[in-house]
Design a protein around this motif. Structure first.
Motif, short mmCIF file in Angstrom:
data_model
loop_
_atom_site.label_atom_id
_atom_site.label_comp_id
_atom_site.label_asym_id
_atom_site.label_seq_id
_atom_site.Cartn_x
_atom_site.Cartn_y
_atom_site.Cartn_z
N TRP A 6 57.52 28.00 90.14
CA TRP A 6 56.10 27.77 89.88
C TRP A 6 55.72 26.33 90.23
O TRP A 6 56.40 25.41 89.84
CB TRP A 6 55.78 28.04 88.42
CG TRP A 6 55.94 29.48 88.03
CD1 TRP A 6 57.02 30.04 87.44
CD2 TRP A 6 55.00 30.52 88.23
NE1 TRP A 6 56.81 31.38 87.24
CE2 TRP A 6 55.56 31.70 87.71
CE3 TRP A 6 53.72 30.59 88.78
CZ2 TRP A 6 54.90 32.93 87.74
CZ3 TRP A 6 53.06 31.79 88.80
CH2 TRP A 6 53.65 32.95 88.29
N GLU A 14 48.08 32.67 91.07
CA GLU A 14 48.29 33.79 90.16
C GLU A 14 47.12 33.96 89.20
O GLU A 14 46.72 35.08 88.90
CB GLU A 14 49.60 33.61 89.39
CG GLU A 14 50.01 34.81 88.58
CD GLU A 14 50.22 36.08 89.41
OE1 GLU A 14 50.00 37.17 88.86
OE2 GLU A 14 50.58 35.98 90.60
N LEU A 15 46.56 32.85 88.73
CA LEU A 15 45.36 32.95 87.89
C LEU A 15 44.24 33.65 88.66
O LEU A 15 43.58 34.56 88.13
CB LEU A 15 44.90 31.56 87.43
CG LEU A 15 45.73 30.87 86.36
CD1 LEU A 15 45.27 29.43 86.17
CD2 LEU A 15 45.65 31.62 85.04
N ARG A 16 44.03 33.24 89.90
CA ARG A 16 42.96 33.84 90.71
C ARG A 16 43.23 35.31 90.99
O ARG A 16 42.31 36.12 90.98
CB ARG A 16 42.80 33.07 92.01
CG ARG A 16 42.16 31.72 91.78
CD ARG A 16 41.87 31.00 93.10
NE ARG A 16 41.46 29.63 92.82
CZ ARG A 16 42.17 28.56 93.15
NH1 ARG A 16 43.31 28.68 93.79
NH2 ARG A 16 41.73 27.36 92.85
N ARG A 17 44.48 35.68 91.26
CA ARG A 17 44.82 37.08 91.50
C ARG A 17 44.49 37.95 90.30
O ARG A 17 44.18 39.13 90.44
CB ARG A 17 46.31 37.23 91.85
CG ARG A 17 46.60 37.05 93.32
CD ARG A 17 48.02 37.41 93.66
NE ARG A 17 49.00 36.40 93.26
CZ ARG A 17 49.21 35.26 93.88
NH1 ARG A 17 48.50 34.95 94.94
NH2 ARG A 17 50.12 34.41 93.46
N ARG A 18 44.57 37.35 89.13
CA ARG A 18 44.28 38.09 87.90
C ARG A 18 42.82 37.94 87.47
O ARG A 18 42.45 38.32 86.37
CB ARG A 18 45.20 37.62 86.78
CG ARG A 18 46.66 37.93 87.10
CD ARG A 18 47.55 37.49 86.00
NE ARG A 18 48.94 37.64 86.36
CZ ARG A 18 49.92 37.73 85.47
NH1 ARG A 18 49.65 37.66 84.18
NH2 ARG A 18 51.16 37.86 85.87
N GLY A 19 42.00 37.36 88.36
CA GLY A 19 40.57 37.25 88.08
C GLY A 19 40.21 36.17 87.08
O GLY A 19 39.17 36.27 86.42
N MET A 20 41.04 35.14 86.98
CA MET A 20 40.81 34.08 86.00
C MET A 20 40.72 32.74 86.72
O MET A 20 41.35 32.53 87.75
CB MET A 20 41.96 34.05 84.99
CG MET A 20 41.79 33.05 83.87
SD MET A 20 40.30 33.27 82.88
CE MET A 20 40.61 34.83 82.09
N THR A 21 39.92 31.86 86.15
CA THR A 21 39.85 30.48 86.64
C THR A 21 40.28 29.57 85.50
O THR A 21 40.31 29.97 84.33
CB THR A 21 38.42 30.11 87.05
OG1 THR A 21 37.58 30.16 85.90
CG2 THR A 21 37.90 31.03 88.15
N PHE A 54 48.65 33.42 79.12
CA PHE A 54 47.82 34.30 79.94
C PHE A 54 48.65 34.95 81.04
O PHE A 54 48.50 36.14 81.32
CB PHE A 54 46.65 33.52 80.56
CG PHE A 54 45.80 34.38 81.45
CD1 PHE A 54 44.84 35.22 80.90
CD2 PHE A 54 45.96 34.36 82.82
CE1 PHE A 54 44.07 36.05 81.72
CE2 PHE A 54 45.20 35.17 83.65
CZ PHE A 54 44.24 36.02 83.10
N LEU A 55 49.54 34.18 81.66
CA LEU A 55 50.36 34.71 82.74
C LEU A 55 51.55 35.51 82.24
O LEU A 55 52.20 36.21 83.01
CB LEU A 55 50.85 33.56 83.65
CG LEU A 55 49.78 32.80 84.41
CD1 LEU A 55 50.40 31.67 85.21
CD2 LEU A 55 48.99 33.73 85.32
#
Length: 86
Positions: A6, A14-21, A54-55
Motif C-alpha cells: 500500500w 481503492e477508496l475511489r473504486r469503492r465510491g469514497m473520497t 473502511f478498507l
C-alpha cells in the motif's frame, strides 16, 4: 498470492473504486477534512484508522512505517529512573 503493498496512490485508488473520497470519509467519521488530508505527511492515528477500517485492512498494513508504535525513549541518563531518591 502476495499481499499488495500500500502507498498513497493505491490507498486513494481503492477508496475511489469503492465510491469514497477522503473528504466524504472524513465527514462520515466526524474528522476535520484538512487534518485528514495531512496523513501523507504527518501521522494522524484517528484518520489512519478510519481509512483502514473502511478498507477492511489492518492499519499496520496500510502504514507499516508508522505502526506498531514504539514507546518513547529517553536518551539522557539524568532523566532515567534508577530507583534512588534524589
Amino acid at each position: 498470492m502476495t499481499k499488495p503493498k500500500w502507498d498513497r496512490h493505491s490507498i486513494l485508488g481503492e477508496l475511489r473504486r469503492r465510491g469514497m473520497t477522503m473528504a466524504k470519509l472524513a465527514e462520515l467519521r466526524g474528522i476535520s477534512p484538512g487534518g485528514f488530508r495531512t496523513i501523507w505527511t504527518r501521522q494522524n492515528e484517528k484518520s489512519e484508522r478510519a481509512i483502514a477500517e473502511f478498507l477492511g485492512v489492518p492499519v499496520e498494513e496500510l502504514f507499516p512505517d508508522r505502526y506498531p508504535k514504539s514507546a518513547a525513549k529517553i536518551l539522557a541518563r539524568e532523566y532515567q529512573t534508577s530507583g534512588k531518591a534524589a
